[in-house]
Design a protein around this motif. Structure first.
Motif, short mmCIF file in Angstrom:
data_model
loop_
_atom_site.label_atom_id
_atom_site.label_comp_id
_atom_site.label_asym_id
_atom_site.label_seq_id
_atom_site.Cartn_x
_atom_site.Cartn_y
_atom_site.Cartn_z
N GLY A 1 4.17 -33.62 80.74
CA GLY A 1 2.71 -33.98 80.22
C GLY A 1 2.92 -34.91 79.25
N TYR A 2 2.35 -34.70 77.79
CA TYR A 2 2.10 -35.84 76.70
C TYR A 2 3.66 -34.93 75.99
N THR A 3 4.11 -35.93 75.67
CA THR A 3 5.67 -35.59 75.44
C THR A 3 5.46 -36.38 73.64
N LEU A 4 5.39 -35.56 72.32
CA LEU A 4 5.77 -36.45 70.96
C LEU A 4 7.19 -36.91 70.75
N LEU A 5 7.39 -38.06 70.89
CA LEU A 5 8.93 -38.03 70.57
C LEU A 5 8.96 -38.59 68.68
N ARG A 6 9.93 -37.48 68.29
CA ARG A 6 10.50 -37.63 67.04
C ARG A 6 11.51 -38.31 66.74
N PHE A 7 11.87 -38.73 65.59
CA PHE A 7 12.91 -39.87 65.76
C PHE A 7 13.66 -39.50 64.14
N PRO B 1 9.20 -47.99 65.59
CA PRO B 1 9.09 -47.86 63.18
C PRO B 1 8.20 -46.49 62.74
N ARG B 2 8.01 -45.63 63.81
CA ARG B 2 7.43 -45.08 62.92
C ARG B 2 7.98 -44.13 63.61
N ARG B 3 8.28 -43.03 62.97
CA ARG B 3 8.78 -41.01 63.08
C ARG B 3 8.30 -40.47 63.91
N LEU B 4 7.19 -40.72 64.69
CA LEU B 4 6.61 -40.05 65.34
C LEU B 4 5.96 -40.84 66.30
N VAL B 5 5.80 -40.52 67.87
CA VAL B 5 5.71 -41.55 69.03
C VAL B 5 5.01 -40.62 69.75
N LEU B 6 3.21 -40.54 70.63
CA LEU B 6 2.61 -39.41 71.12
C LEU B 6 2.77 -40.17 72.99
N SER B 7 3.65 -39.93 73.55
CA SER B 7 3.50 -40.67 74.54
C SER B 7 2.46 -40.13 75.64
N ARG B 8 1.97 -40.31 76.70
CA ARG B 8 1.39 -39.66 77.56
C ARG B 8 1.75 -39.37 78.88
N PRO B 9 1.04 -38.49 79.82
CA PRO B 9 2.24 -38.88 80.56
C PRO B 9 1.98 -39.76 81.93
N ARG C 1 0.95 -43.47 67.23
CA ARG C 1 2.13 -43.12 66.22
C ARG C 1 1.53 -42.62 65.39
N GLY C 2 2.80 -42.34 64.62
CA GLY C 2 2.97 -42.19 62.68
C GLY C 2 3.90 -41.72 62.26
N ASP C 3 3.82 -41.94 60.94
CA ASP C 3 4.85 -40.95 60.04
C ASP C 3 4.67 -40.19 59.52
N ALA C 4 3.99 -39.43 59.82
CA ALA C 4 3.11 -37.81 59.37
C ALA C 4 1.53 -37.58 61.03
N VAL C 5 2.17 -36.34 61.13
CA VAL C 5 1.12 -35.89 61.76
C VAL C 5 -0.45 -35.77 61.29
N PRO C 6 -1.74 -36.51 62.06
CA PRO C 6 -3.16 -37.16 61.29
C PRO C 6 -3.30 -35.29 60.57
N THR C 7 -3.97 -35.34 59.42
CA THR C 7 -5.00 -35.06 58.43
C THR C 7 -5.55 -33.48 59.39
N ASP C 8 -6.23 -34.09 60.32
CA ASP C 8 -6.89 -33.28 61.73
C ASP C 8 -6.06 -33.35 62.24
N PRO C 9 -5.19 -32.66 63.17
CA PRO C 9 -4.31 -33.18 63.98
C PRO C 9 -5.43 -32.65 65.79
N LEU C 10 -6.39 -31.64 65.44
CA LEU C 10 -7.13 -31.29 66.30
C LEU C 10 -8.25 -32.88 67.06
#
Length: 373
Positions: A294-300, A335-343, A350-359
């Motif tokens: 599924g979706y994979t949140l890559l955390r660096f 270069p970002r701490r987080l990358v959301l990879s699709r199936p 991508r971002g360095d922190a989760v969005p303020t509204d993750p939903l």
């Protein structure tokens, strides 16, 4: 319904889609032959593909069984529009470099026209088209097959999401939005390359058959040019891995443009829409093998907080897992701490922190589109 029923697709016609583009790019006589004595005549040694270039007739020869069966393509000149008017036997002998005494058997033959045609739509409600049903072009190095597989992969995970209930039906709108522009791009790369090859075949100098230093120099120049042109065709990393989706309704863009790519080369990037860059993990696994279906949140950075995004995904039922990436070259490509990879292996966010509204992000990637802050 997904129509993967080829260039004469009944599904394409049923959904009212029409092909547009270039009806004639190249005319080719293809002949499948049995010639047991040909291998022994090859002064350059055996090869899977042999390109024959001379002032009279140029073509390609491909080994089928590595011993006695061969497929020979005779590329007709621009003024040769009537297949029946072209002497197949004479052209074959000119391409193979053999005289009238050489014996071969024709196993089958086909005359065909290379085209560049792309359907103006890939969907009508619950019916879709993929592969040759959606696009055809000059058959080079498997581009059509690769694009068809990419079509199917793109559509399959979206269909799975809708059928399993975690995605909104609008997710399916992304298929045409993503694949149609890429198909148009690839079709033009293939056509431009076919045109360049035809130009090269039409410019072979007479000196290429001359003996001595003059002929040696001409052959060297023609050979180098042919090699340079065809490396792009067969080592087409850019065409397969460099393309990106830049106008998708289910990708969270951040304003940075994706890097340009060519047929041969590309620049790996985490710009949303690009293919998730590959890494070899320290434990020896490929990043792609370590990612979830599924979706994979890559955390660096293991200190990066991701609970809010994981909770939002769970609320919506979106399959999401976290992969802490430990790889030597990670900082260069990511270069970002987080990358959301699709199936399907493309970057959704991508971002360095989760969005303020993750939903809102979760709703965007599942086709229920809300703006992500």
């Amino acid at each position: 319904l997904v129509g993967c029923d080829g260039a004469r697709s009944a599904v394409r016609r049923a959904i009212g889609a029409a092909f547009h583009g270039d009806a004639v790019v190249q005319r080719v006589q293809s002949t499948y032959i049995r010639a047991p004595d040909l291998l022994g005549r090859m002064s350059a040694g055996p090869a899977w593909a042999t390109f024959s270039l001379n002032p009279r007739r140029s073509g390609n020869m491909y080994a089928i069984d590595g011993r006695e069966t061969w497929l020979v393509h005779n590329y007709l000149r621009p003024d040769e529009t009537d297949f029946e008017a072209v002497d197949r036997d004479a052209c074959l002998r000119a391409i193979l470099g053999v005289g009238p005494e050489f014996a071969y058997e024709v196993l089958s033959k086909e005359d065909w026209i290379g085209r560049r045609l792309v359907a103006d739509r890939f969907r009508d409600r619950r019916a879709f088209i993929c592969g040759d049903a959606a696009h055809i072009w000059v058959p080079m190095a498997g581009y059509g097959m690769n694009a068809g597989i990419a079509d199917a992969v793109n559509l399959s995970w979206m269909l799975a999401g809708v059928l399993r209930g975690w995605a909104a039906p609008a997710l399916l709108d992304a298929h045409e939005a993503e694949r149609l522009p890429i198909t148009e791009q690839v079709s033009r790369y293939a056509m431009d390359h076919a045109t360049a090859l035809a130009k090269q075949r039409g410019a072979v100098p007479a000196e290429v058959e001359a003996p001595g230093p003059e002929g040696d120099a001409a052959r060297d120049a023609v050979g180098r040019a042919a090699y340079a042109l065809n490396v792009n065709q067969y080592c087409c990393g850019g065409l397969n891995f460099g393309y990106f989706y830049d106008a998708s309704p289910i990708i969270a863009y951040d304003g940075e443009e994706a890097p340009a790519y060519g047929m041969y080369d590309f620049t790996p990037s985490t710009v949303p829409g690009c293919r998730t860059p590959h890494l070899w993990l320290r434990d020896g696994r490929s990043l792609y093998d370590a990612a979830s279906p599924g979706y994979t949140l890559l955390r660096f950075d293991p200190r990066a907080e991701v609970e809010g995004l994981m909770h939002a995904a769970a609320v919506r039922g979106v399959p999401l897992s976290v992969l802490d990436v430990d790889a030597e070259d990670a900082a260069v490509l990511y270069p970002r701490r987080l990358v959301l990879s699709r199936p399907d292996g493309h970057v959704a966010w991508r971002g360095d922190a989760v969005p303020t509204d993750p939903l809102a992000l979760v709703d965007l990637i599942r086709g229920a589109g809300r703006k992500v802050d």
